[in-house]
Design a protein around this motif. Structure first.
Motif, mmCIF file in Angstrom:
data_model
loop_
_atom_site.group_PDB
_atom_site.id
_atom_site.type_symbol
_atom_site.label_atom_id
_atom_site.label_comp_id
_atom_site.label_asym_id
_atom_site.label_seq_id
_atom_site.Cartn_x
_atom_site.Cartn_y
_atom_site.Cartn_z
ATOM 1 N N GLU A 31 -46.416 -11.757 -65.930
ATOM 2 C CA GLU A 31 -46.818 -11.028 -67.138
ATOM 3 C C GLU A 31 -46.522 -9.530 -67.052
ATOM 4 O OE1 GLU A 31 -48.158 -12.159 -70.110
ATOM 5 O OE2 GLU A 31 -47.624 -14.130 -69.344
ATOM 6 N N VAL A 32 -46.969 -8.887 -65.972
ATOM 7 C CA VAL A 32 -46.885 -7.421 -65.933
ATOM 8 C C VAL A 32 -45.503 -6.904 -65.565
ATOM 9 C CG1 VAL A 32 -49.349 -7.203 -65.433
ATOM 10 C CG2 VAL A 32 -47.721 -7.142 -63.557
ATOM 11 N N VAL A 33 -44.732 -7.685 -64.801
ATOM 12 C CA VAL A 33 -43.404 -7.218 -64.391
ATOM 13 C C VAL A 33 -42.328 -7.755 -65.333
ATOM 14 C CG1 VAL A 33 -41.674 -7.273 -62.554
ATOM 15 C CG2 VAL A 33 -44.085 -6.979 -61.975
ATOM 16 N N HIS A 34 -42.312 -9.058 -65.546
ATOM 17 C CA HIS A 34 -41.203 -9.672 -66.271
ATOM 18 C C HIS A 34 -41.394 -9.701 -67.786
ATOM 19 C CE1 HIS A 34 -39.617 -10.659 -62.396
ATOM 20 N NE2 HIS A 34 -40.667 -11.409 -62.095
ATOM 21 N N ARG A 35 -42.600 -9.976 -68.243
ATOM 22 C CA ARG A 35 -42.796 -10.111 -69.689
ATOM 23 C C ARG A 35 -43.025 -8.761 -70.369
ATOM 24 N NH1 ARG A 35 -47.597 -12.821 -72.975
ATOM 25 N NH2 ARG A 35 -46.619 -12.778 -75.026
ATOM 26 N N HIS A 36 -43.991 -7.981 -69.862
ATOM 27 C CA HIS A 36 -44.347 -6.720 -70.522
ATOM 28 C C HIS A 36 -43.619 -5.501 -69.937
ATOM 29 C CE1 HIS A 36 -47.456 -8.505 -73.002
ATOM 30 N NE2 HIS A 36 -47.958 -9.108 -71.934
ATOM 31 N N HIS A 37 -43.037 -5.644 -68.755
ATOM 32 C CA HIS A 37 -42.319 -4.545 -68.091
ATOM 33 C C HIS A 37 -43.199 -3.311 -67.908
ATOM 34 C CE1 HIS A 37 -38.725 -6.943 -68.589
ATOM 35 N NE2 HIS A 37 -38.994 -7.042 -69.889
ATOM 36 N N TRP A 38 -44.466 -3.550 -67.553
ATOM 37 C CA TRP A 38 -45.383 -2.438 -67.328
ATOM 38 C C TRP A 38 -45.135 -1.771 -65.980
ATOM 39 C CZ3 TRP A 38 -49.992 -5.837 -69.152
ATOM 40 C CH2 TRP A 38 -50.098 -5.777 -70.542
ATOM 41 N N MET A 39 -44.473 -2.489 -65.067
ATOM 42 C CA MET A 39 -44.178 -1.932 -63.745
ATOM 43 C C MET A 39 -42.990 -2.665 -63.152
ATOM 44 S SD MET A 39 -47.447 -3.500 -61.712
ATOM 45 C CE MET A 39 -48.505 -2.878 -62.986
ATOM 46 N N THR A 40 -42.473 -2.107 -62.062
ATOM 47 C CA THR A 40 -41.334 -2.722 -61.386
ATOM 48 C C THR A 40 -41.828 -3.721 -60.343
ATOM 49 O OG1 THR A 40 -41.270 -1.051 -59.651
ATOM 50 C CG2 THR A 40 -40.003 -0.598 -61.670
ATOM 51 N N THR A 41 -40.907 -4.512 -59.832
ATOM 52 C CA THR A 41 -41.252 -5.463 -58.772
ATOM 53 C C THR A 41 -41.742 -4.729 -57.537
ATOM 54 O OG1 THR A 41 -39.586 -7.002 -59.618
ATOM 55 C CG2 THR A 41 -40.375 -7.381 -57.378
ATOM 56 N N GLY A 42 -41.137 -3.596 -57.234
ATOM 57 C CA GLY A 42 -41.565 -2.800 -56.085
ATOM 58 C C GLY A 42 -42.987 -2.295 -56.244
ATOM 59 N N GLU A 43 -43.321 -1.813 -57.442
ATOM 60 C CA GLU A 43 -44.700 -1.362 -57.691
ATOM 61 C C GLU A 43 -45.678 -2.519 -57.569
ATOM 62 O OE1 GLU A 43 -44.453 2.345 -60.803
ATOM 63 O OE2 GLU A 43 -43.948 0.362 -61.582
ATOM 64 N N PHE A 44 -45.287 -3.687 -58.079
ATOM 65 C CA PHE A 44 -46.173 -4.843 -57.981
ATOM 66 C C PHE A 44 -46.374 -5.255 -56.520
ATOM 67 C CE2 PHE A 44 -47.064 -9.412 -57.938
ATOM 68 C CZ PHE A 44 -48.233 -9.416 -58.679
ATOM 69 N N THR A 45 -45.314 -5.190 -55.738
ATOM 70 C CA THR A 45 -45.423 -5.517 -54.313
ATOM 71 C C THR A 45 -46.389 -4.565 -53.620
ATOM 72 O OG1 THR A 45 -43.188 -6.392 -54.299
ATOM 73 C CG2 THR A 45 -44.108 -5.767 -52.179
ATOM 74 N N ASP A 46 -46.294 -3.289 -53.949
ATOM 75 C CA ASP A 46 -47.230 -2.314 -53.382
ATOM 76 C C ASP A 46 -48.664 -2.618 -53.798
ATOM 77 O OD1 ASP A 46 -45.087 -1.024 -52.209
ATOM 78 O OD2 ASP A 46 -44.956 0.521 -53.767
#
Length: 191
Positions: A31-46
């Motif tokens: 949802e937050v990375v792929h659908r809404h693009h609220w953050m990058t994959t790197g930010e989500f990993t952090d």
């Protein structure tokens, strides 16, 4: 408007996120990375790494940090970003609160029936699948590197992954110790 989308998104994740926090990670990332693009994959990993190291359930911690990051990345700061954290966290736990209050009395009355046992037997494979999906979704080049571009990072990451799996499963090393060991290894790799 982002607060409404945050609430709806995390309410849905809380409603359909069976398997606890680790089972929710794949839904949150989707949802937050792929659908809404609220953050990058790197930010989500952090966010996942910080959520694992801070006290509390990983799903709630992830929602808190995702809410803050999403609002911050949308251009808000200070109190508004904190409000994003509160919105995402409240939305994530609200379905569980409502369902637990509604189901508690019924479950206590019917918990020994065959239907209830069959429902839980059907949920177990779904939970295992969600946990496996969360693991696979975190095995990205951002986390592990690639053998061709960053072979040092890739092989060290694979070793830490295998050592952690073997250490916790075979040698029964406390997961908290494994987190500390891997954090220490990560600090050593920075230098």
């Amino acid at each position: 408007m982002i607060f409404l989308y945050l609430f709806i998104t995390f309410f849905q994740i809380g409603l359909f996120g069976f398997g606890g926090g680790y089972g929710m990670l794949s839904l949150i990332q989707s949802e937050v990375v792929h659908r809404h693009h609220w953050m990058t994959t790197g930010e989500f990993t952090d966010i996942v790494a910080i959520s694992q190291m801070t006290p509390g359930p990983i799903g709630i911690n992830s929602a808190t940090y995702c809410g803050y990051t999403a609002v911050h990345n949308a251009g808000y700061s200070g109190f508004m970003a904190v409000l994003g954290s509160l919105t995402a966290t409240f939305a994530l736990i609200l379905p569980s609160l409502i369902l637990m209050i509604a189901i508690c009395k019924l479950f206590m009355k019917y918990m020994k029936t065959q239907t209830v046992h069959d429902i839980f037997a059907g949920l177990r494979p779904a939970v295992v699948g969600l946990l496996g999906a969360a693991t696979l979704l975190l095995m990205t080049p951002d986390n592990f590197g690639t053998p061709s571009l960053t072979p040092w990072q890739f092989w060290i990451s694979c070793f830490l992954f295998a050592a952690t799996a073997v250490g916790t499963w075979k040698f029964k090393i406390n997961p908290i110790r494994m987190i500390v060991y891997c954090a220490f290894a990560g600090l050593l790799l920075l230098y």
